[in-house]
Design an enzyme around this catalytic site. Structure first.
Site, short mmCIF file in Angstrom:
data_model
loop_
_atom_site.label_atom_id
_atom_site.label_comp_id
_atom_site.label_asym_id
_atom_site.label_seq_id
_atom_site.Cartn_x
_atom_site.Cartn_y
_atom_site.Cartn_z
N ARG A 290 0.91 -1.16 0.05
CA ARG A 290 -0.12 0.03 0.03
C ARG A 290 0.72 1.29 -0.13
O ARG A 290 0.51 2.25 -0.48
CB ARG A 290 -1.00 0.01 1.29
CG ARG A 290 -2.13 -1.09 0.96
CD ARG A 290 -3.22 -1.08 2.25
NE ARG A 290 -2.57 -1.45 3.37
CZ ARG A 290 -2.42 -2.47 3.91
NH1 ARG A 290 -2.78 -3.77 3.31
NH2 ARG A 290 -1.63 -2.78 5.10
N GLU B 289 5.96 -10.87 14.45
CA GLU B 289 5.37 -11.36 15.58
C GLU B 289 5.81 -12.98 16.18
O GLU B 289 6.31 -13.33 17.02
CB GLU B 289 3.84 -11.35 15.85
CG GLU B 289 3.28 -11.89 17.04
CD GLU B 289 1.75 -11.40 17.18
OE1 GLU B 289 1.21 -11.89 18.35
OE2 GLU B 289 1.21 -11.10 16.20
#
Length: 177
Positions: free
Chosen positions: A65, A102
């Site tokens: 994006r 993560e």
């Protein structure tokens, strides 16, 4: 002539999508900003307001994006556009940087000849979260000897403290949560 776009208008247009892409995530959907020509142009104006055409050699955009905002900013500033992509997506020789996720890690890449030493760079992405991807992009720009004048983000999730990974860079975030 229309009135300048405010960050409050951009924030109101960002749609919150609960539990996407997985439960517990509050996804910030920027497509309403992109779909509104005035808001999209205004976001580009705000992300580039510290610079004039010719003051930047390249706008580096982060996959995916970030490409939308960075390419439009490059056009406005009469600068080149340089993509930072996920590993394996660029066709020519690349340099790479790993960053932590993560669970695990990921790698981003840039063409070896994307920036000249001393090039003045504006780094742009749609979102600053934990800062891992942006920090990896910064390391690629620095490996090529270019200078980042500012890092700009449409959205910053301040509670994730991604700004800390960007150390001494000037950072512009239009909307913060």
């Amino acid at each position: 002539m229309s009135t300048p776009v405010t960050t409050a208008e951009i924030e109101r247009a960002i749609r919150n999508v609960p539990d996407f892409p997985k439960p517990g995530i509050q996804f910030k959907d920027i497509t309403p900003v992109l779909a509104d020509a005035r808001l999209f142009a205004g976001a580009i104006d705000l992300l580039t307001e510290n610079f004039s055409p010719g003051s930047i050699d390249a706008v580096v955009g982060i996959d995916a994006r970030g490409f939308i905002f960075a390419a439009a900013a490059a056009k406005k500033l009469n600068a080149g556009f340089v993509p930072v992509r996920k590993k394996g997506k660029l066709p020519y020789q690349t340099i790479e940087a790993d960053y932590a996720l993560e669970y695990g890690h990921a790698t981003v890449a840039m063409h070896v000849d994307a920036l000249k030493p001393g090039a003045r760079v504006l780094l742009i992405d749609d979102l600053l979260a934990t800062g891992g991807t942006a920090a990896a992009a910064v390391s690629l720009v620095k490996k090529l000897g270019a200078q980042i004048l500012e890092a700009g983000f449409l959205i910053e999730l301040k509670f994730l403290n991604g700004r800390a990974k960007l150390k001494d860079l000037p950072i512009r975030s239009l909307v913060t949560y």
